[in-house]
Design a protein around this motif. Structure first.
Motif, PDB file in Angstrom:
ATOM      1  N   GLU A   1       7.763 -50.331  -7.468  1.00 22.96           N
ATOM      2  CA  GLU A   1       8.041 -51.172  -8.645  1.00 22.96           C
ATOM      3  C   GLU A   1       9.470 -50.984  -9.114  1.00 22.96           C
ATOM      4  O   GLU A   1       9.959 -49.855  -9.225  1.00 22.96           O
ATOM      5  CB  GLU A   1       7.049 -50.818  -9.758  1.00 22.96           C
ATOM      6  CG  GLU A   1       7.316 -51.519 -11.080  1.00 22.96           C
ATOM      7  CD  GLU A   1       8.148 -50.664 -12.014  1.00 22.96           C
ATOM      8  OE1 GLU A   1       9.127 -51.200 -12.578  1.00 22.96           O
ATOM      9  OE2 GLU A   1       7.837 -49.464 -12.181  1.00 22.96           O
TER      10      GLU A   1
ATOM     11  N   GLU B   1      13.670 -51.873 -17.446  1.00 21.92           N
ATOM     12  CA  GLU B   1      13.550 -50.549 -18.046  1.00 21.92           C
ATOM     13  C   GLU B   1      13.048 -50.655 -19.481  1.00 21.92           C
ATOM     14  O   GLU B   1      13.706 -50.205 -20.427  1.00 21.92           O
ATOM     15  CB  GLU B   1      14.898 -49.829 -17.993  1.00 21.92           C
ATOM     16  CG  GLU B   1      15.307 -49.391 -16.608  1.00 21.92           C
ATOM     17  CD  GLU B   1      14.409 -48.280 -16.063  1.00 21.92           C
ATOM     18  OE1 GLU B   1      14.607 -47.113 -16.426  1.00 21.92           O
ATOM     19  OE2 GLU B   1      13.488 -48.595 -15.286  1.00 21.92           O
TER      20      GLU B   1
ATOM     21  N   LYS C   1       6.632 -52.251 -18.242  1.00 27.22           N
ATOM     22  CA  LYS C   1       6.073 -51.428 -17.173  1.00 27.22           C
ATOM     23  C   LYS C   1       4.584 -51.180 -17.394  1.00 27.22           C
ATOM     24  O   LYS C   1       3.802 -51.146 -16.444  1.00 27.22           O
ATOM     25  CB  LYS C   1       6.848 -50.107 -17.056  1.00 27.22           C
ATOM     26  CG  LYS C   1       8.268 -50.296 -16.527  1.00 27.22           C
ATOM     27  CD  LYS C   1       8.879 -48.999 -16.072  1.00 27.22           C
ATOM     28  CE  LYS C   1      10.309 -49.196 -15.577  1.00 27.22           C
ATOM     29  NZ  LYS C   1      10.395 -50.034 -14.365  1.00 27.22           N
ATOM     30  N   HIS C   2       4.179 -50.993 -18.634  1.00 29.02           N
ATOM     31  CA  HIS C   2       2.760 -50.821 -18.912  1.00 29.02           C
ATOM     32  C   HIS C   2       1.959 -52.032 -18.454  1.00 29.02           C
ATOM     33  O   HIS C   2       0.908 -51.891 -17.810  1.00 29.02           O
ATOM     34  CB  HIS C   2       2.542 -50.580 -20.411  1.00 29.02           C
ATOM     35  CG  HIS C   2       2.771 -49.169 -20.831  1.00 29.02           C
ATOM     36  ND1 HIS C   2       2.827 -48.784 -22.151  1.00 29.02           N
ATOM     37  CD2 HIS C   2       2.952 -48.032 -20.103  1.00 29.02           C
ATOM     38  CE1 HIS C   2       3.018 -47.486 -22.225  1.00 29.02           C
ATOM     39  NE2 HIS C   2       3.107 -47.010 -20.992  1.00 29.02           N
TER      40      HIS C   2
ATOM     41  N   TRP D   1       1.859 -52.093 -14.582  1.00 28.39           N
ATOM     42  CA  TRP D   1       1.056 -51.063 -13.935  1.00 28.39           C
ATOM     43  C   TRP D   1      -0.436 -51.202 -14.223  1.00 28.39           C
ATOM     44  O   TRP D   1      -1.263 -50.789 -13.406  1.00 28.39           O
ATOM     45  CB  TRP D   1       1.588 -49.675 -14.290  1.00 28.39           C
ATOM     46  CG  TRP D   1       2.778 -49.353 -13.430  1.00 28.39           C
ATOM     47  CD1 TRP D   1       4.086 -49.322 -13.805  1.00 28.39           C
ATOM     48  CD2 TRP D   1       2.753 -49.098 -12.031  1.00 28.39           C
ATOM     49  NE1 TRP D   1       4.874 -49.053 -12.726  1.00 28.39           N
ATOM     50  CE2 TRP D   1       4.090 -48.907 -11.617  1.00 28.39           C
ATOM     51  CE3 TRP D   1       1.734 -49.006 -11.088  1.00 28.39           C
ATOM     52  CZ2 TRP D   1       4.428 -48.627 -10.297  1.00 28.39           C
ATOM     53  CZ3 TRP D   1       2.071 -48.727  -9.765  1.00 28.39           C
ATOM     54  CH2 TRP D   1       3.402 -48.541  -9.381  1.00 28.39           C
TER      55      TRP D   1
ATOM     56  N   THR E   1       7.371 -45.897  -8.836  1.00 25.44           N
ATOM     57  CA  THR E   1       8.252 -46.674  -9.687  1.00 25.44           C
ATOM     58  C   THR E   1       9.690 -46.232  -9.467  1.00 25.44           C
ATOM     59  O   THR E   1       9.972 -45.036  -9.344  1.00 25.44           O
ATOM     60  CB  THR E   1       7.900 -46.534 -11.184  1.00 25.44           C
ATOM     61  OG1 THR E   1       8.919 -47.179 -11.978  1.00 25.44           O
ATOM     62  CG2 THR E   1       7.782 -45.084 -11.607  1.00 25.44           C
TER      63      THR E   1
ATOM     64  N   THR F   1      12.005 -46.500 -11.631  1.00 26.92           N
ATOM     65  CA  THR F   1      12.625 -46.325 -12.941  1.00 26.92           C
ATOM     66  C   THR F   1      13.760 -45.314 -12.905  1.00 26.92           C
ATOM     67  O   THR F   1      13.682 -44.285 -12.220  1.00 26.92           O
ATOM     68  CB  THR F   1      11.591 -45.876 -13.983  1.00 26.92           C
ATOM     69  OG1 THR F   1      12.238 -45.686 -15.243  1.00 26.92           O
ATOM     70  CG2 THR F   1      10.914 -44.576 -13.578  1.00 26.92           C
TER      71      THR F   1
ATOM     72  N   ILE G   1       4.790 -43.807 -18.454  1.00 30.42           N
ATOM     73  CA  ILE G   1       4.309 -45.034 -17.809  1.00 30.42           C
ATOM     74  C   ILE G   1       2.822 -44.927 -17.513  1.00 30.42           C
ATOM     75  O   ILE G   1       2.062 -45.888 -17.680  1.00 30.42           O
ATOM     76  CB  ILE G   1       5.100 -45.299 -16.511  1.00 30.42           C
ATOM     77  CG1 ILE G   1       6.574 -45.513 -16.815  1.00 30.42           C
ATOM     78  CG2 ILE G   1       4.530 -46.518 -15.779  1.00 30.42           C
ATOM     79  CD1 ILE G   1       7.451 -45.629 -15.581  1.00 30.42           C
TER      80      ILE G   1
ATOM     81  N   ASP H   1      15.519 -55.204 -11.907  1.00 35.12           N
ATOM     82  CA  ASP H   1      15.298 -53.817 -11.567  1.00 35.12           C
ATOM     83  C   ASP H   1      16.491 -52.995 -11.964  1.00 35.12           C
ATOM     84  O   ASP H   1      17.528 -53.488 -12.348  1.00 35.12           O
ATOM     85  CB  ASP H   1      14.962 -53.635 -10.070  1.00 35.12           C
ATOM     86  CG  ASP H   1      15.929 -54.378  -9.180  1.00 35.12           C
ATOM     87  OD1 ASP H   1      17.021 -54.713  -9.663  1.00 35.12           O
ATOM     88  OD2 ASP H   1      15.588 -54.611  -8.017  1.00 35.12           O
TER      89      ASP H   1
END
Length: 356
Positions: A92, A96, A101-102, A105, A120, A122, A130, A352
């Protein structure tokens, strides 16, 4: 590439986010013979990713990879749930922002196979934060690359507080088999390791230029003709160990450490900021680089490849990556902090992270 078209048991990869990091991961996965599905709802993402892969192909070929028919195993699926249903790995690369992201995922966990490796990219949000929305937080790990992932070997593997040891080892083993240099971090810290180092050094770079000590181009020349070369082969600790002579690092600390501590204290008092005068100065000096961003990036990549070749780095013989203790899991000491460590340069709305 192992037999049966898989690496470390992974054959099908879903790359979430088609921006610069996602596209770079895609190019590498394809060049290693994996099948890749890119999931990004933004219009035109397929054209952008294909264009990036095409541009990356010469560099990948120069590093020993087969780039023939590179996009033959590339697919696009804007629906995230559908994109991950057959994935062995989900990488993923979304924005940011923790809430984004929640949402991602939750969807990924609900629809990806139970045995899929979940990673991820990140650049600053801890896996611990996360994973709070996951039913099984032990499945998620940070696999943070340095930009661009298809060239720079490092991947920081950062477990969260509840990431399982099995997940950490699977991630480490996969990235190593992929030809990367995975480094498992022993605890979560904002920005991880490479970006913290980069940010600290860049702070002093900005200070020296803003004070008129050197120009940007002159500072770059200082770095590439001194510590950049040295650290590429030895790293800072080994370099200072050698700088201590026969007594090594203990001798260095005893005799030169006090002076370095004074220097640290002085630099800590110096105000460094991207205020308007500083931004104007840096923007004006960009012209000294003498090329477009694409031209400068191509030059950088050519030199990066030459350096990697000189050091014996390459994807054809890449089973030499060093890692820290892969059995240790991280604590929750870090907090989300992407400032100064990443931007969101991307070709799509599912942008990203981009470092380095």
């Amino acid at each position: 590439m192992s037999e049966n078209g898989s690496i470390g048991g992974i054959r099908n990869v879903t790359v979430v986010g088609g921006g610069v990091i996602g596209a770079s991961w895609t190019a590498l996965f394809l060049a290693r013979g994996l099948s890749v599905t890119v999931s990004d709802p933004q219009p035109g993402v397929d054209e952008a990713v294909r264009g990036y892969v095409e541009q990356a192909a010469p560099a990948l070929k120069a590093l020993g990879l087969d780039t023939a028919d590179l996009t033959a195993r590339l697919a696009f699926e804007p629906d995230l749930a559908g994109a991950v249903r057959a994935a062995d790995l989900v990488q993923e690369n979304g924005p940011e922002r923790l809430e984004v992201k929640h949402d991602m995922w939750r969807t990924i966990e609900e629809n990806a196979p139970a045995g899929a490796l979940l990673a991820t990219s990140t650049s600053g949000i801890p896996a611990t934060e996360i994973a709070t929305v996951l039913k099984d937080p032990g499945r998620l790990v940070v696999g943070h690359p340095f930009n661009p992932p298809h060239l720079v070997p490092l991947v920081e593997v950062v477990p969260g507080r509840r990431t399982s040891e099995e997940t950490v080892e699977r991630a480490r083993a996969f990235y190593r088999a992929l030809g990367k240099r995975p480094q498992v971090l022993r605890k979560e810290v904002p920005g991880f390791v490479a970006n913290r180092l980069q940010s600290a050094i860049f702070r002093e770079c900005v200070h020296l230029v803003s004070e008129g000590v050197v120009t940007m181009r002159e500072l770059d020349d200082v770095v590439t003709s001194s510590i950049g070369m040295r650290w590429a082969v030895a790293g800072p600790f080994r370099s200072f160990h050698l700088g201590g002579g026969e007594g090594g690092l203990p001798h260095f600390m005893d005799h030169l450490g006090i002076g370095m501590e004074r220097s640290w204290a002085t630099m800590a008092q110096e105000k460094v900021a991207f205020d308007e005068p500083t931004k104007r100065l840096l923007t004006e000096q960009v012209e000294e680089f003498g090329g477009t961003v694409d031209q400068l990036a191509a030059e950088r990549d050519r030199k990066q490849i030459a350096l990697m070749r000189a050091l014996g780095e390459g994807f054809a013989t890449s089973d030499t990556s060093s890692t820290a203790d892969a059995s240790s899991t991280a604590d929750a000491s870090g907090t989300a902090d992407a400032s100064g460590t990443a931007d969101t340069s991307a070709t799509s709305g599912t942008s990203d992270t981009c470092e380095g």
